[in-house]
Design an enzyme around this catalytic site. Structure first.
Site, PDB file in Angstrom:
ATOM      1  CG  HIS A  33       0.113   6.013  -0.544  1.00 49.40           C
ATOM      2  ND1 HIS A  33      -1.035   6.441  -1.104  1.00 49.40           N
ATOM      3  CD2 HIS A  33      -0.290   5.555   0.540  1.00 49.40           C
ATOM      4  CE1 HIS A  33      -2.072   6.108  -0.396  1.00 49.40           C
ATOM      5  NE2 HIS A  33      -1.576   5.812   0.743  1.00 49.40           N
TER       6      HIS A  33
ATOM      7  CG  HIS B  15      -1.692   1.142   1.397  1.00 49.64           C
ATOM      8  ND1 HIS B  15      -3.079   1.194   1.276  1.00 49.64           N
ATOM      9  CD2 HIS B  15      -1.338   2.256   1.949  1.00 49.64           C
ATOM     10  CE1 HIS B  15      -3.514   2.546   1.548  1.00 49.64           C
ATOM     11  NE2 HIS B  15      -2.531   3.258   2.062  1.00 49.64           N
ATOM     12  CD  GLU B  16       2.007   3.720   3.694  1.00 45.65           C
ATOM     13  OE1 GLU B  16       2.096   4.763   3.127  1.00 45.65           O
ATOM     14  OE2 GLU B  16       0.792   3.697   4.265  1.00 45.65           O
TER      15      GLU B  16
END
Length: 428
Positions: free
Chosen positions: A154, A150-151
């Protein structure tokens, strides 16, 4: 390592000033971890660092904010080896499914500097003003490979799915149950700023927060799905979905690599940018051309109750399935074990399914284990369940689900202990 200030209404601060607070409860997602260690209120939407000038989109549109591949990165010299392994696993996932690649090189600028900071957070896309762009992953963040994924998403240019400008068509937010210090975490992007690639809303996206995110009363949801079947599909981080992968491929123009390859992939799959002779298949499908069932995870090789093809007739049949982890302590697997089943019927028929029971660790957001039903568009996440209360109606009768065609896909995921279930099915 410099970390630039972040700016949003009523808050101007520096990440250097963020208090460490108490350690995060293990095995939750990045939003929970940041809230519990006391950094969530300093980050846009709960886990995004921003500079003064920014454009907010589901994915970035500006070419100068996309990374030239391979994306250069470095690990802080004190970054734990176990956490490093989780990062490499998440990078490998994106590299195998897309054309995105990574190269460890601390002497190239700009590059992403990965360190054990306070909480789990990243900037969105490449920040041209930074020589070293920070990506913070404290140890709790690396308990789960897809929190790390997820990070990294980003960093590559993804915003949150639940921040889309059209999100009100699909979800509603109960602000009365949101931690007052974190209401801004549910900021919605305007349609003028949004670039969601005209993609369908993906409840199961690795970029979606969970049903109870930042709740004051954790027995009540914060995010309500307009279609209640998807209430437990949100934010459980079982994997980055087929839609997540497809959007990454669009963002980085990966399809150009296979432009001259005949697409023989079935079920909405397409040639894999990393190897055009292979297919990127929707979750639950495998084989050379997505024509068969996805293989079970390695840990299930001795589980005779894991996976298979079932044939439905007009007479009701039952079957028992299970996925097991061999984890029975306070730790959980960083990536879930998984099994898939295909239920098939003759052409012109559909399949009626009742889930009779689920035996599994039960939580509102199904963050540990989940049973998934795919009944129509197999490129999207289906409804997910992990508690009996999810599968019974208000009259204490099993809910009835029906496929749109002669195929239904069942997926079972487990990061802790086991998930057992019984299903009754028939062709209609």
């Amino acid at each position: 390592m410099q970390i630039l200030p972040i700016f949003f209404p009523l808050l101007i601060t520096s990440l250097h000033a963020i208090p460490r607070g108490r350690r995060a409860v293990r095995n939750r997602n990045e939003g929970d971890i940041n809230s519990l260690v006391g950094v969530g209120q300093y980050l846009y939407q709960g886990d995004i660092a921003v500079v003064k000038s920014r454009a907010r989109r589901a994915v970035i549109r500006q070419k100068h904010k996309k990374w030239k591949l391979p994306m250069p990165y470095s690990f802080d010299r004190n970054f734990p080896s176990r956490s490093r392994q989780r990062v490499l696993e998440a990078m490998q996932f994106w590299s195998e499914k897309t054309c995105v690649t990574f190269h460890e090189n601390r002497y190239v600028y700009p590059h992403v500097s990965i360190f054990e900071g306070n909480g789990c957070w990243s900037f969105v896309g490449k920040q041209p003003s930074l020589r070293e762009q920070s990506l913070s992953l404290e140890r709790s963040c690396t308990d789960h490979t897809f929190v790390v994924a997820h990070e990294i998403a980003h960093t590559l240019g993804f915003y949150h799915e639940h921040a889309r400008g059209d999100r009100d068509q699909f979800i509603s937010i109960d602000y009365s149950n949101v931690n007052p210090n974190l209401t801004f975490a549910f900021a919605k992007e305007s349609e003028k700023q949004l670039d969601h690639q005209e993609a369908a809303y993906e409840y199961g996206s690795v970029m979606h927060y969970s049903v109870d995110q930042f709740a004051v009363n954790t027995n009540r949801p914060v995010i309500y799905a307009r279609d209640q079947k998807f209430a437990q599909a949100m934010g459980n981080r079982m994997r980055a979905t087929f839609q997540d992968v497809s959007r990454m491929n669009v963002l980085y123009n990966c399809h150009e690599r296979c432009a001259n390859t005949l697409n023989r992939c079935q079920q909405g799959g397409y040639p894999a940018p990393s190897d055009c002779s292979q297919c990127v298949c929707p979750d639950g499908f495998g084989g050379n051309f997505c024509e068969t069932i996805e293989a079970h995870s390695v840990g299930q090789k001795d589980n005779s109750d894991c996976g298979g093809v079932l044939w439905a007739s007009e007479t009701s049949q039952t079957f028992y399935g299970a996925v097991r982890t061999r984890v029975h302590s306070n730790s959980v697997l960083p990536t879930p074990e998984h099994c898939f089943w295909h239920i098939r019927a003759s052409q012109g028929k559909s399949i009626e399914i009742q889930i009779k029971n689920i035996i599994s660790p039960c939580s509102m957001s199904c963050s540990f284990n989940a049973l998934e039903l795919k009944l129509s568009n197999f490129t999207m996440t289906g409804p997910r369940f992990c508690c009996d209360e999810h599968i019974y109606n208000r009259y204490s009768q099993p809910k009835v689900f029906q496929s749109e065609g002669p195929l239904a896909v069942i997926g079972a995921y487990a990061r802790y202990d086991y998930l057992d279930f019984n299903i009754e099915y028939r062709a209609v």
